[in-house]
Design a protein around this motif. Structure first.
Motif, PDB file in Angstrom:
ATOM      1  N   GLU A   1     -56.102  38.935 -82.576  1.00  0.00           N
ATOM      2  CA  GLU A   1     -55.773  38.201 -83.783  1.00  0.00           C
ATOM      3  C   GLU A   1     -54.311  38.174 -84.198  1.00  0.00           C
ATOM      4  O   GLU A   1     -53.634  37.279 -84.825  1.00  0.00           O
ATOM      5  CB  GLU A   1     -56.834  38.557 -85.058  1.00  0.00           C
ATOM      6  N   GLN A   2     -53.609  39.554 -84.124  1.00  0.00           N
ATOM      7  CA  GLN A   2     -52.089  39.611 -84.180  1.00  0.00           C
ATOM      8  C   GLN A   2     -51.366  38.856 -83.481  1.00  0.00           C
ATOM      9  O   GLN A   2     -50.378  38.442 -83.810  1.00  0.00           O
ATOM     10  CB  GLN A   2     -51.885  41.214 -84.027  1.00  0.00           C
ATOM     11  N   GLU A   3     -51.833  38.842 -82.113  1.00  0.00           N
ATOM     12  CA  GLU A   3     -50.996  38.118 -81.300  1.00  0.00           C
ATOM     13  C   GLU A   3     -51.327  36.510 -81.183  1.00  0.00           C
ATOM     14  O   GLU A   3     -49.953  35.675 -81.052  1.00  0.00           O
ATOM     15  CB  GLU A   3     -51.724  38.551 -79.533  1.00  0.00           C
ATOM     16  N   SER A  11     -52.438  46.897 -76.458  1.00  0.00           N
ATOM     17  CA  SER A  11     -51.669  45.652 -76.589  1.00  0.00           C
ATOM     18  C   SER A  11     -51.123  45.110 -75.659  1.00  0.00           C
ATOM     19  O   SER A  11     -51.279  43.664 -75.865  1.00  0.00           O
ATOM     20  CB  SER A  11     -50.604  46.453 -77.511  1.00  0.00           C
ATOM     21  N   SER A  47     -58.674  43.001 -82.773  1.00  0.00           N
ATOM     22  CA  SER A  47     -57.706  42.748 -83.850  1.00  0.00           C
ATOM     23  C   SER A  47     -56.494  42.498 -83.237  1.00  0.00           C
ATOM     24  O   SER A  47     -55.431  41.889 -83.820  1.00  0.00           O
ATOM     25  CB  SER A  47     -57.511  44.194 -84.453  1.00  0.00           C
TER      26      SER A  47
END
Length: 91
Positions: A71-73, A2, A68
């Motif tokens: 895309e969340q960030e 992350s 993924s």
């Protein structure tokens, strides 16, 4: 992983038209993430060896996880500068 995704997206390494360094998130457009197995190779004579690379399955899993996280960030459109203009430049 992350923190790696966040660092890559927020690191100011692209030069905007203003001359100011900007992050990838400050530019319009899409980000292409390409897995690069050949970076793990070692030259032996005139050939490359990839004995220390991870398996294709693990590589696919890590690549998918990274995408993924990206895309969340950054699901939002390009940020705007203080003047309201969208950043343009090159990276």
């Amino acid at each position: 992983m992350s923190s790696t995704a966040s660092t890559l997206l927020n690191l100011r390494l692209c030069e905007a038209d203003s001359g100011k360094l900007s992050s990838l998130l400050e530019f319009p457009g899409s980000l292409l993430i390409v897995p690069q197995a050949t970076l793990g190779g070692e030259a032996k004579g005139r050939a490359m060896q990839y004995h220390t690379n991870i398996s294709k399955e693990d590589g696919l899993r890590l690549h998918s996880a990274f995408v993924s996280l990206r895309e969340q960030e950054a699901p939002r459109p390009a940020r705007q500068s203080d003047t309201g203009a969208t950043a343009t430049g090159r990276c």
